[in-house]
Scaffold this active site. Structure first.
Site, PDB file in Angstrom:
ATOM      1  N   GLY A 135      41.630  33.066  41.925  1.00  0.00           N
ATOM      2  CA  GLY A 135      42.227  33.670  43.106  1.00  0.00           C
ATOM      3  C   GLY A 135      43.697  33.344  43.269  1.00  0.00           C
ATOM      4  O   GLY A 135      44.241  33.416  44.372  1.00  0.00           O
ATOM      5  N   GLY A 136      44.362  32.985  42.154  1.00  0.00           N
ATOM      6  CA  GLY A 136      45.784  32.671  42.199  1.00  0.00           C
ATOM      7  C   GLY A 136      46.091  31.191  42.146  1.00  0.00           C
ATOM      8  O   GLY A 136      47.232  30.796  41.889  1.00  0.00           O
ATOM      9  N   TYR A 171      36.357  50.061  46.185  1.00  0.00           N
ATOM     10  CA  TYR A 171      37.709  49.487  46.181  1.00  0.00           C
ATOM     11  C   TYR A 171      38.686  50.456  46.827  1.00  0.00           C
ATOM     12  O   TYR A 171      38.630  51.669  46.592  1.00  0.00           O
ATOM     13  CB  TYR A 171      38.192  49.217  44.759  1.00  0.00           C
ATOM     14  CG  TYR A 171      37.494  48.080  44.042  1.00  0.00           C
ATOM     15  CD1 TYR A 171      36.614  47.228  44.697  1.00  0.00           C
ATOM     16  CD2 TYR A 171      37.720  47.868  42.690  1.00  0.00           C
ATOM     17  CE1 TYR A 171      35.979  46.203  44.025  1.00  0.00           C
ATOM     18  CE2 TYR A 171      37.086  46.832  42.007  1.00  0.00           C
ATOM     19  CZ  TYR A 171      36.215  46.000  42.680  1.00  0.00           C
ATOM     20  OH  TYR A 171      35.598  44.985  42.001  1.00  0.00           O
ATOM     21  N   SER A 224      38.570  37.196  38.515  1.00  0.00           N
ATOM     22  CA  SER A 224      39.282  36.077  39.132  1.00  0.00           C
ATOM     23  C   SER A 224      39.477  34.945  38.133  1.00  0.00           C
ATOM     24  O   SER A 224      39.166  33.779  38.427  1.00  0.00           O
ATOM     25  CB  SER A 224      38.533  35.564  40.372  1.00  0.00           C
ATOM     26  OG  SER A 224      39.370  34.754  41.175  1.00  0.00           O
ATOM     27  N   PRO A 225      40.014  35.245  36.933  1.00  0.00           N
ATOM     28  CA  PRO A 225      40.168  34.203  35.913  1.00  0.00           C
ATOM     29  C   PRO A 225      41.208  33.148  36.260  1.00  0.00           C
ATOM     30  O   PRO A 225      41.255  32.101  35.602  1.00  0.00           O
ATOM     31  CB  PRO A 225      40.593  34.999  34.674  1.00  0.00           C
ATOM     32  CG  PRO A 225      41.291  36.202  35.218  1.00  0.00           C
ATOM     33  CD  PRO A 225      40.517  36.555  36.472  1.00  0.00           C
ATOM     34  N   LEU A 226      42.021  33.396  37.286  1.00  0.00           N
ATOM     35  CA  LEU A 226      43.000  32.406  37.727  1.00  0.00           C
ATOM     36  C   LEU A 226      42.623  31.800  39.079  1.00  0.00           C
ATOM     37  O   LEU A 226      43.475  31.317  39.830  1.00  0.00           O
ATOM     38  CB  LEU A 226      44.401  33.017  37.786  1.00  0.00           C
ATOM     39  CG  LEU A 226      44.976  33.442  36.440  1.00  0.00           C
ATOM     40  CD1 LEU A 226      46.348  34.068  36.614  1.00  0.00           C
ATOM     41  CD2 LEU A 226      45.050  32.258  35.471  1.00  0.00           C
ATOM     42  N   LEU A 249      45.400  29.005  39.956  1.00  0.00           N
ATOM     43  CA  LEU A 249      45.786  28.537  38.637  1.00  0.00           C
ATOM     44  C   LEU A 249      47.051  29.219  38.132  1.00  0.00           C
ATOM     45  O   LEU A 249      47.418  29.068  36.967  1.00  0.00           O
ATOM     46  CB  LEU A 249      44.640  28.765  37.640  1.00  0.00           C
ATOM     47  CG  LEU A 249      43.345  28.018  37.965  1.00  0.00           C
ATOM     48  CD1 LEU A 249      42.224  28.467  37.031  1.00  0.00           C
ATOM     49  CD2 LEU A 249      43.544  26.514  37.887  1.00  0.00           C
ATOM     50  N   GLY A 250      47.715  29.964  39.009  1.00  0.00           N
ATOM     51  CA  GLY A 250      48.903  30.695  38.601  1.00  0.00           C
ATOM     52  C   GLY A 250      50.206  29.953  38.812  1.00  0.00           C
ATOM     53  O   GLY A 250      51.273  30.515  38.588  1.00  0.00           O
ATOM     54  N   GLY A 251      50.126  28.701  39.256  1.00  0.00           N
ATOM     55  CA  GLY A 251      51.345  27.939  39.525  1.00  0.00           C
ATOM     56  C   GLY A 251      51.732  28.031  40.979  1.00  0.00           C
ATOM     57  O   GLY A 251      52.732  28.657  41.326  1.00  0.00           O
TER      58      GLY A 251
END
Length: 278
Positions: free
Chosen positions: A169-170, A8, A165-167, A172-174
């Protein structure tokens, strides 16, 4: 837990470990308050011994990670990918040596299939080694594949599941209605994901609004509610995103809420083989 990897880095591989190491150096008291996790497998150079899970690579890379992290141990040393070219006897021999030396406390896997978890831990059992304690997998309402075999295998062998990546990749973040200019949401990948899942995302964001929570909070709350999950990996870029992540701990989802989310984002239908044979 602070989670990183030897590959990383914003500007070069190892940069993220170096950043954490500088933070530890400036706050020596913080080290004992942190569960430090890093990973090994990915290529850090072009040489034949700079990728994979050979005993040589594991021993060499832990030394490099410890130097960058400015610490004497890694609490959770994770295999970033399964290495089909190396036998588990060799891998566990290297890990057992590092555990004896005090350089590694526990080991875990990342991106492993269910059979990979089983094979790794069966070899560990035969050696009298401790084996894997965790599996870090991609997991969100948008990607529920690990419910088939990875989660059942993890539960069978006593591993904690750490979703990355629980959202989604973004997604599910709105994201609906946003006008992104920079960052991940401005990428073509995110735009394509929005169009692919737009009907689901519209229902999801409407449900979040009805529940009175931010979409990101709802997505994290759902992950935390799933069997075997110990805690998702989050990467907040702002203080408000961190506050959303913490707020997810307080959200309670009842069976009706879970059924609604299952309807919007259907999973594979349960664990294998029931999901596809009954």
């Amino acid at each position: 837990m602070y989670d990183t990897a030897d590959v990383y880095g914003r500007s070069r591989k190892g940069w993220t470990e170096e950043t954490i190491g500088r933070w530890f150096a400036s706050r020596p008291e913080a080290r004992e308050q942190v569960v430090l996790a890093t990973k090994v497998y990915g290529a850090v150079g072009d040489g034949p011994n700079e990728k994979g899970l050979s005993a040589y690579r594991i021993r060499a890379q832990i030394e490099a990670s410890l130097r960058r992290l400015q610490t004497d141990r890694v609490d959770l040393y994770q295999f970033h990918h399964i290495d089909r070219s190396v036998q588990w006897e060799e891998i566990w021999q290297a890990i057992d040596t590092l555990v004896t030396q005090g350089k590694v406390v526990y080991s875990g896997s990342s991106n492993f299939p269910g059979w990979g978890i089983a094979r790794a831990n069966e070899h560990a059992i035969r050696r009298g080694s401790f084996g894997l304690v965790s599996e870090q997998s991609i997991y969100s309402l948008l990607n529920r594949n690990i419910e088939l075999e990875v989660i059942p295998a993890a539960q069978q062998y006593g591993l904690g599941v750490i979703p990355w990546s629980p959202l989604g990749g973004g997604l599910l973040g709105g994201v609906l209605g946003d006008k992104p200019t920079t960052g991940r949401r401005s990428s073509e990948r995110i735009a394509a994901g929005v169009e692919k899942h737009r009907p689901q995302l519209e229902r999801y964001e409407a449900f979040a609004a009805k529940r009175g929570v931010a979409p990101a909070v709802l997505g994290l709350a759902w992950v935390l509610r799933q069997p075997g999950v110990t805690g998702p990996i989050i990467g907040p870029r702002t203080s408000s995103q961190l506050e959303d992540a913490v707020a997810a701990l307080e959200v309670e989802l009842d069976e009706t809420d879970l059924a609604t989310l299952d309807e919007i984002f259907p999973g594979p239908g349960g664990p294998a083989p029931e999901a596809y044979s009954w």
